[in-house]
Design an enzyme around this catalytic site. Structure first.
Site, short mmCIF file in Angstrom:
data_model
loop_
_atom_site.label_atom_id
_atom_site.label_comp_id
_atom_site.label_asym_id
_atom_site.label_seq_id
_atom_site.Cartn_x
_atom_site.Cartn_y
_atom_site.Cartn_z
N ASN A 46 -40.59 4.00 -3.80
CA ASN A 46 -39.68 4.73 -3.00
C ASN A 46 -39.90 6.52 -2.75
O ASN A 46 -39.60 7.08 -2.23
CB ASN A 46 -39.14 3.87 -2.72
CG ASN A 46 -38.17 2.87 -2.51
OD1 ASN A 46 -39.02 2.62 -1.93
ND2 ASN A 46 -37.28 2.35 -3.30
N HIS A 132 -28.34 -2.01 4.83
CA HIS A 132 -28.69 -2.36 3.32
C HIS A 132 -27.84 -3.24 2.82
O HIS A 132 -26.28 -2.89 2.47
CB HIS A 132 -28.80 -1.26 2.16
CG HIS A 132 -29.32 -1.19 0.96
ND1 HIS A 132 -28.62 -1.49 0.10
CD2 HIS A 132 -30.59 -1.26 0.35
CE1 HIS A 132 -29.43 -1.40 -1.01
NE2 HIS A 132 -30.69 -1.35 -0.77
N GLU A 174 -29.57 1.95 10.18
CA GLU A 174 -30.12 2.79 9.23
C GLU A 174 -31.38 3.98 9.74
O GLU A 174 -31.54 2.89 10.70
CB GLU A 174 -31.09 1.71 8.32
CG GLU A 174 -29.80 1.36 7.18
CD GLU A 174 -30.55 0.20 6.15
OE1 GLU A 174 -32.43 0.53 5.91
OE2 GLU A 174 -29.95 -0.54 5.51
N SER A 178 -35.79 -0.28 5.32
CA SER A 178 -35.68 0.25 3.99
C SER A 178 -36.64 -1.64 3.62
O SER A 178 -38.03 -1.32 2.76
CB SER A 178 -34.71 -0.62 2.70
OG SER A 178 -34.02 -1.84 2.73
N ASP A 203 -27.54 5.18 7.65
CA ASP A 203 -27.74 5.08 6.17
C ASP A 203 -28.89 5.85 6.13
O ASP A 203 -29.58 4.93 6.83
CB ASP A 203 -27.72 3.75 5.30
CG ASP A 203 -28.65 3.94 4.56
OD1 ASP A 203 -28.89 5.11 3.45
OD2 ASP A 203 -28.01 3.31 3.82
N HIS A 206 -34.52 6.25 4.03
CA HIS A 206 -35.75 6.17 3.66
C HIS A 206 -36.24 6.83 4.52
O HIS A 206 -37.79 6.83 4.68
CB HIS A 206 -36.53 4.19 3.88
CG HIS A 206 -36.04 3.79 3.06
ND1 HIS A 206 -36.57 3.07 1.80
CD2 HIS A 206 -34.28 2.89 1.71
CE1 HIS A 206 -36.22 2.40 0.61
NE2 HIS A 206 -34.91 2.68 1.27
N LYS A 238 -35.03 8.20 -3.27
CA LYS A 238 -36.57 7.74 -2.61
C LYS A 238 -37.53 9.25 -2.34
O LYS A 238 -38.03 9.57 -3.63
CB LYS A 238 -36.43 7.42 -1.48
CG LYS A 238 -35.97 6.08 -1.46
CD LYS A 238 -34.43 5.57 -1.10
CE LYS A 238 -34.54 3.95 -1.50
NZ LYS A 238 -32.33 4.74 -2.08
#
Length: 388
Positions: A46, A132, A174, A178, A203, A206, A238
């Site tokens: 990541n 997640h 998100e 992910s 969130d 990423h 990440k």
């Protein structure tokens, strides 16, 4: 005998194709990883911008160690909160145009803190089905009612909010998912939250570092104000290449978390040297060179994959999944690629829904075009080999 079911549980997981094991890395440099004495091109990290090995970031960490020592020494409400933490929080608050920021040791802790602190007295969380595990676990452990809408299905989320009788509602997604690598319909979710007097939370683990004009994630990419996005969580482990996480929002929200978030109050603070290195990494990320290289590699990979007939899921992020659909076959493809010098990971249930087992390819700014060519060749050969 106590816990005599442990062995049977692991045996069943092995039989189902879901047993997990660890692989010890000796070192990694320039997208090449050494595991068990063998070298592989690493397409399973990541570290999207290659900041883990950036000399400026490493030097900042060394300077932070010299100034603050190896750790923080205490929880942040005792003596663990340092000038390094303050500087990182202030930088993020300024760049994200938020009133305040609070640092956590991990995204897992931050997500748990949000759920358990904000919903101590109940409320309603409406979250994307593919959120997640850290958030789902936090929501389930809170006193909130948890409803999950179909992935990126705004109409389903609207239906759930229409039924909600709670005063305190949190709509959650998100920024970039992910496992699928796709993006949330952020503008639509923003409007939906406003219509239902709910708070929107993203969130952004990423997305932070790789999207937006300045690489500051979804708030940057969509121009979201604090009022439009009251709760923003993102991580540093990440694209930023260090570790830890933060929550950004109003001063009132942050003050409340400082007083009620047990994951913050009762944890030793992030090492100050880590905060120093993180701040240095953020300044490099803002320059945009690594970000441009990453997005060039993403486009190149998708072009080569299309030419070779590799069926990649719909994603324009660094996360490029190839659906296999069976756990044993996903592991077999991963192992076949390792035999060809490419390190990728098979993602299986419960990390992804049953029947969506996949190879999760992650691209980095450090990858060269020739690395991507070699990986695509190995992937095509491995897929064909396993399917026969």
């Amino acid at each position: 005998m106590a816990f005599d079911w442990l062995e049977a549980s692991l045996a069943q997981r092995y039989e189902d194709g879901y047993l997990r094991t660890r692989h010890c890395q000796q070192y990694e440099k320039d997208a090449v990883v050494n595991i068990n004495g063998d070298h592989y091109l690493n397409f399973a990290s990541n570290d999207y911008l290659g900041m883990r090995q950036h000399q400026g970031v490493l030097q900042a960490w060394v300077e932070g160690l010299a100034h603050f020592g190896g750790g923080s020494g205490a929880s942040p409400l005792v003596t663990g909160y340092s000038q390094a933490h303050l500087a990182l929080e202030a930088y993020l608050a300024d760049k994200l145009q938020r009133e305040a920021v609070l640092l956590f040791n991990s995204g897992f802790a931050a997500n748990q803190a949000i759920c358990q602190a904000l919903f101590a007295d109940g409320g309603h969380i409406v979250a994307d089905k593919l959120m997640h595990a850290s958030f789902i676990d936090g929501a389930m452990a809170s006193n909130a009612t948890l409803s999950r809408f179909k992935h990126n299905d705004v109409l389903h989320a609207q239906t759930l909010l229409n039924k909600s009788e709670a005063t305190d509602k949190l709509l959650v997604s998100e920024g970039i998912f992910s496992m699928d690598g796709d993006s949330a319909p952020v503008p639509e979710l923003t409007s939906l939250a406003a219509t239902h007097s709910a708070w929107l939370m993203l969130d952004d683990a990423h997305a932070f570092g790789v999207t937006g004009e300045h690489g500051l994630g979804s708030a940057d990419a969509y121009g979201l104000s604090q009022a439009q996005l009251p709760v923003l969580m993102a991580t540093f482990g990440k694209a930023i290449g260090t570790g830890g996480a933060f929550i950004a929002g109003s001063q009132l929200l942050i003050d409340y978390l400082i007083n009620h978030a047990r994951h913050y109050i009762y944890s030793t603070a992030m090492p100050p040297a880590q905060a120093v290195a993180t701040l240095q990494s953020l300044t490099y990320c803002e320059e945009g060179e690594a970000r441009a290289a990453l997005h060039d590699n993403i486009a190149y990979f998708r072009e080569v994959a299309a030419q070779q007939g590799i069926d990649v899921m719909s994603s324009h992020s660094a996360i490029q999944p190839v659906l296999v659909g069976d756990p044993q076959q996903a592991v077999a493809v991963s192992e076949a690629m390792r035999s060809r010098g490419i390190w990728v990971t098979a993602m299986r249930y419960p990390t992804v829904p049953k029947g969506t087992d996949r190879i999760r390819i992650t691209l980095s700014a450090l990858h060269q075009k020739k690395d991507i060519d070699v990986m695509c060749d190995a992937l095509m050969l491995s897929l064909n080999e396993v399917s026969q």
